[in-house]
Motif scaffolding. Structure first.
Motif, mmCIF file in Angstrom:
data_model
loop_
_atom_site.group_PDB
_atom_site.id
_atom_site.type_symbol
_atom_site.label_atom_id
_atom_site.label_comp_id
_atom_site.label_asym_id
_atom_site.label_seq_id
_atom_site.Cartn_x
_atom_site.Cartn_y
_atom_site.Cartn_z
ATOM 1 N N ASP A 1 0.839 -1.200 0.000
ATOM 2 C CA ASP A 1 0.000 0.000 0.000
ATOM 3 C C ASP A 1 0.874 1.250 0.000
ATOM 4 N N LEU A 2 0.457 2.234 -0.766
ATOM 5 C CA LEU A 2 1.173 3.504 -0.836
ATOM 6 C C LEU A 2 1.285 4.153 0.543
ATOM 7 N N ALA A 3 0.268 3.958 1.381
ATOM 8 C CA ALA A 3 0.261 4.562 2.711
ATOM 9 C C ALA A 3 1.167 3.816 3.700
ATOM 10 N N GLY A 4 1.704 2.683 3.307
ATOM 11 C CA GLY A 4 2.584 1.928 4.185
ATOM 12 C C GLY A 4 1.858 1.086 5.217
ATOM 13 N N THR A 5 0.547 0.919 5.054
ATOM 14 C CA THR A 5 -0.223 0.094 5.986
ATOM 15 C C THR A 5 -0.126 -1.367 5.561
ATOM 16 N N PRO A 6 -0.505 -2.296 6.445
ATOM 17 C CA PRO A 6 -0.475 -3.713 6.057
ATOM 18 C C PRO A 6 -1.631 -4.121 5.143
ATOM 19 N N ASN A 7 -2.562 -3.222 4.894
ATOM 20 C CA ASN A 7 -3.684 -3.531 4.003
ATOM 21 C C ASN A 7 -3.234 -3.455 2.548
ATOM 22 N N PRO A 8 -3.809 -4.278 1.678
ATOM 23 C CA PRO A 8 -3.456 -4.190 0.251
ATOM 24 C C PRO A 8 -3.847 -2.831 -0.331
ATOM 25 N N ALA B 1 1.817 -23.232 -6.528
ATOM 26 C CA ALA B 1 2.132 -21.813 -6.658
ATOM 27 C C ALA B 1 3.370 -21.647 -7.526
ATOM 28 N N VAL B 2 3.397 -20.527 -8.234
ATOM 29 C CA VAL B 2 4.549 -20.162 -9.055
ATOM 30 C C VAL B 2 4.911 -18.723 -8.693
ATOM 31 N N PHE B 3 6.197 -18.501 -8.499
ATOM 32 C CA PHE B 3 6.697 -17.164 -8.189
ATOM 33 C C PHE B 3 7.437 -16.629 -9.404
ATOM 34 N N LEU B 4 7.242 -15.337 -9.657
ATOM 35 C CA LEU B 4 7.941 -14.673 -10.752
ATOM 36 C C LEU B 4 8.584 -13.404 -10.217
ATOM 37 N N GLN B 5 9.900 -13.317 -10.369
ATOM 38 C CA GLN B 5 10.605 -12.067 -10.101
ATOM 39 C C GLN B 5 10.941 -11.485 -11.461
ATOM 40 N N THR B 6 10.620 -10.191 -11.658
ATOM 41 C CA THR B 6 10.777 -9.611 -12.980
ATOM 42 C C THR B 6 10.911 -8.098 -12.897
ATOM 43 N N ASN B 7 11.398 -7.521 -13.966
ATOM 44 C CA ASN B 7 11.495 -6.072 -14.098
ATOM 45 C C ASN B 7 10.461 -5.616 -15.114
ATOM 46 N N GLY B 8 9.593 -4.711 -14.681
ATOM 47 C CA GLY B 8 8.567 -4.205 -15.581
ATOM 48 C C GLY B 8 9.106 -3.104 -16.469
ATOM 49 N N ASP B 9 8.697 -3.146 -17.719
ATOM 50 C CA ASP B 9 9.032 -2.113 -18.701
ATOM 51 C C ASP B 9 7.728 -1.767 -19.399
ATOM 52 N N ILE B 10 7.095 -0.709 -18.924
ATOM 53 C CA ILE B 10 5.723 -0.385 -19.310
ATOM 54 C C ILE B 10 5.708 1.033 -19.862
ATOM 55 N N VAL C 1 10.152 -3.034 -10.195
ATOM 56 C CA VAL C 1 10.617 -4.382 -9.910
ATOM 57 C C VAL C 1 9.449 -5.112 -9.249
ATOM 58 N N TYR C 2 9.155 -6.316 -9.710
ATOM 59 C CA TYR C 2 7.994 -7.065 -9.241
ATOM 60 C C TYR C 2 8.383 -8.436 -8.722
ATOM 61 N N VAL C 3 7.607 -8.879 -7.746
ATOM 62 C CA VAL C 3 7.558 -10.278 -7.373
ATOM 63 C C VAL C 3 6.079 -10.649 -7.366
ATOM 64 N N PHE C 4 5.729 -11.657 -8.116
ATOM 65 C CA PHE C 4 4.358 -12.165 -8.184
ATOM 66 C C PHE C 4 4.311 -13.571 -7.607
ATOM 67 N N LYS C 5 3.254 -13.846 -6.868
ATOM 68 C CA LYS C 5 2.957 -15.213 -6.457
ATOM 69 C C LYS C 5 1.647 -15.581 -7.133
ATOM 70 N N VAL C 6 1.676 -16.612 -7.944
ATOM 71 C CA VAL C 6 0.503 -17.089 -8.663
ATOM 72 C C VAL C 6 0.049 -18.381 -7.999
ATOM 73 N N GLU C 7 -1.141 -18.365 -7.404
ATOM 74 C CA GLU C 7 -1.676 -19.546 -6.730
ATOM 75 C C GLU C 7 -2.649 -20.250 -7.665
ATOM 76 N N LEU C 8 -2.495 -21.565 -7.768
ATOM 77 C CA LEU C 8 -3.245 -22.361 -8.732
ATOM 78 C C LEU C 8 -4.158 -23.358 -8.027
ATOM 79 N N ALA D 1 5.324 -4.812 -5.513
ATOM 80 C CA ALA D 1 6.128 -3.851 -6.267
ATOM 81 C C ALA D 1 6.151 -2.550 -5.469
ATOM 82 N N ASN D 2 7.056 -1.676 -5.801
ATOM 83 C CA ASN D 2 7.158 -0.398 -5.116
ATOM 84 C C ASN D 2 5.965 0.480 -5.504
#
Length: 149
Positions: free
Chosen positions: A41-48, A87-96, A108-115, A127-128
């Motif tokens: 969260d942009l506010a730095g809280t533990p909520n998404p 689950a699959v984890f992806l660490q990647t650099n976004g170029d958008i 910079v991203y880390v994704f967790k994909v739950e199946l 991500a930041n």
């Protein structure tokens, strides 16, 4: 194919659809109750920061990304499949890129994909948030709804 190979293939299909900015392709990988949760969260809280709940809401989010950006690429992908293949984890650099807004967004991203049963049930994105917020892009309708809860 092993369970690990299947899990990786599903996650790769999801991200191929995301990079193609193609809600239909992403939708083919999702459970009906799928979600994408942007955890930091942009506010730095533990909520998404954002919680896109349900397939329709996830697809609305993917459509909003497609509308905002001309290019979505995830570079330098490092994939890791959980031992149990759920689950699959992806660490990647976004170029958008948004040519209309003249914005080049890199994060910079880390994704967790739950199946579950061969489909994407939940995606957790890390991500930041400051990097995105500094772009100054107005929320889409889907993003506003994802923050309302």
């Amino acid at each position: 194919m092993t369970q690990h190979q299947v899990a990786l293939a599903i996650a790769q299909e999801f991200f191929a659809g995301f990079e193609a900015r193609n809600p239909e392709a992403v939708g083919n990988t999702l459970t009906d109750d799928a979600s994408i949760i942007i955890k930091l969260d942009l506010a730095g809280t533990p909520n998404p920061w954002y919680a896109f709940e349900g397939k329709d809401h996830v697809l609305a989010y993917i459509a909003s990304v497609a509308a905002k950006f001309d290019r979505v690429e995830f570079l330098d992908k490092e994939w890791t499949v959980a031992n149990d293949g759920t689950a699959v984890f992806l660490q990647t650099n976004g170029d958008i890129l948004s040519t209309a807004e003249n914005l080049d967004y890199k994060n910079v991203y880390v994704f967790k994909v739950e199946l579950v049963d061969g489909k994407v049930k939940r995606v957790l994105e890390y991500a930041n948030p400051v990097t995105y917020a500094n772009l100054g892009i107005t929320n889409s309708e889907a993003e506003d709804a994802a923050q309302a809860g």
